[in-house]
Design an enzyme around this catalytic site. Structure first.
Site, mmCIF file in Angstrom:
data_model
loop_
_atom_site.group_PDB
_atom_site.id
_atom_site.type_symbol
_atom_site.label_atom_id
_atom_site.label_comp_id
_atom_site.label_asym_id
_atom_site.label_seq_id
_atom_site.Cartn_x
_atom_site.Cartn_y
_atom_site.Cartn_z
ATOM 1 N N ARG A 87 -17.670 -2.527 -1.194
ATOM 2 C CA ARG A 87 -16.882 -3.754 -1.295
ATOM 3 C C ARG A 87 -16.286 -4.142 0.044
ATOM 4 N NH1 ARG A 87 -15.075 -3.149 -7.360
ATOM 5 N NH2 ARG A 87 -14.622 -5.283 -7.899
ATOM 6 N N ARG A 159 -7.436 -5.654 -19.676
ATOM 7 C CA ARG A 159 -7.122 -4.859 -18.491
ATOM 8 C C ARG A 159 -5.889 -5.408 -17.788
ATOM 9 N NH1 ARG A 159 -12.666 -4.178 -15.144
ATOM 10 N NH2 ARG A 159 -11.220 -4.580 -13.445
HETATM 11 P P1 AMP Z 1 -13.711 -3.393 -11.029
HETATM 12 O O1 AMP Z 1 -13.733 -2.656 -12.326
HETATM 13 O O2 AMP Z 1 -14.992 -3.296 -10.284
HETATM 14 O O3 AMP Z 1 -13.230 -4.811 -11.196
HETATM 15 O O4 AMP Z 1 -12.618 -2.649 -10.108
HETATM 16 C C1 AMP Z 1 -11.284 -2.560 -10.520
HETATM 17 C C2 AMP Z 1 -10.416 -2.150 -9.336
HETATM 18 O O5 AMP Z 1 -10.800 -0.855 -8.857
HETATM 19 C C3 AMP Z 1 -10.477 -3.046 -8.112
HETATM 20 O O6 AMP Z 1 -9.656 -4.200 -8.214
HETATM 21 C C4 AMP Z 1 -9.984 -2.091 -7.030
HETATM 22 O O7 AMP Z 1 -8.584 -1.893 -7.119
HETATM 23 C C5 AMP Z 1 -10.667 -0.791 -7.453
HETATM 24 N N1 AMP Z 1 -12.011 -0.695 -6.836
HETATM 25 C C6 AMP Z 1 -13.200 -0.709 -7.492
HETATM 26 N N2 AMP Z 1 -14.218 -0.586 -6.635
HETATM 27 C C7 AMP Z 1 -13.673 -0.510 -5.387
HETATM 28 C C8 AMP Z 1 -14.196 -0.401 -4.075
HETATM 29 N N3 AMP Z 1 -15.513 -0.318 -3.834
HETATM 30 N N4 AMP Z 1 -13.319 -0.369 -3.043
HETATM 31 C C9 AMP Z 1 -11.994 -0.434 -3.242
HETATM 32 N N5 AMP Z 1 -11.423 -0.544 -4.459
HETATM 33 C C10 AMP Z 1 -12.249 -0.583 -5.530
#
Ligand code: AMP
Length: 212
Positions: A87, A159
């Site tokens: 990311r 969430r």
């Molecule tokens: P997601 O389920 O992919 O929407 O991720 C939820 C949260 O997890 C994000 O808003 C970040 O706080 C954290 N997160 C997930 N993937 C990453 C990543 N590659 N780098 C940094 N934080 C992450």
């Protein structure tokens, strides 16, 4: 054996499409968001570090994510889809290093494009199953029984980071830190754009074409 990345803003449908693809092609689904939510629920030290970043909608620091993903990727013996990693450019460079060490080649990066209005509509009405990680939508994909997961019978939740304030921050984090990856992978000749709007099964057909 496919090894690739699903890229896109929050709510683009990466997770939904990745789940279908891993089931059909026998791949591993690696979502740092899912891994971190499990760590938070378990109250582990990693979960404690990640919790406040996640609730606010901010990215967790690169060092934490890179270490965690290095561990996970190294343990996989089949193909995989990375859903939500990398990311940042720093994470992409670290991934390149990890793949080199493991002797793996990155096949492609599927970039899901969706308008901001549609993303906000999807996220602010999203219902998630904390048990089997299935995703529903109040209007687009309502569960058969209110608040109950069709798949495993778990209780669906909203969430914490699917609230208006966190959604805004997540979009901004995506724009600043993640969207430069589009150009990064375009330059490497790995990028495949997928129109993430419209019918989910039509989008899946595009995904399957790209994976083959
Ligand atoms: P997601 O389920 O992919 O929407 O991720 C939820 C949260 O997890 C994000 O808003 C970040 O706080 C954290 N997160 C997930 N993937 C990453 C990543 N590659 N780098 C940094 N934080 C992450």
């Amino acid at each position: 054996m496919y090894r690739g990345i699903f890229l896109g803003p929050p709510g683009a449908g990466k997770g939904t499409q990745a789940k279908k693809a891993v089931a059909e092609f026998g791949l591993e689904h690696l979502s740092p968001g899912d891994i971190l939510r499990a760590e938070v629920a378990a109250g582990s030290s990693l979960g404690k570090v990640a919790k406040s970043f996640m609730e606010k909608g901010e990215l967790v620091t690169n060092d934490v994510i890179i270490g965690m993903m290095k561990n996970k990727i190294s343990g996989i013996t089949k193909g995989f889809i990375l859903d939500g990693f990398p990311r940042t450019i720093e994470q992409a460079e670290a991934l390149e290093e990890i793949m080199k060490i493991l002797g793996h080649k990155l096949d492609s990066v599927l970039n899901f494009t969706v308008s901001v209005e549609e993303l906000v509509f999807r996220l602010s009405n999203r219902l998630s199953c904390p048990d089997c990680k299935s995703i529903f939508h109040k209007y687009n994909i309502p569960p058969k029984k209110e608040s109950i997961c069709d798949n495993c019978g778990g209780t669906l939740v909203i969430r914490k980071d699917d609230c208006e304030e966190a959604i805004k921050i997540r979009m901004e984090e995506y724009r600043k830190k993640t969207s430069p990856l589009i150009e990064y992978y375009e330059k490497e000749g790995k990028l495949i754009n997928i129109n993430g709007e419209g019918n989910s099964s039509e989008i899946y057909n595009e995904v399957v074409k790209a994976l083959k």
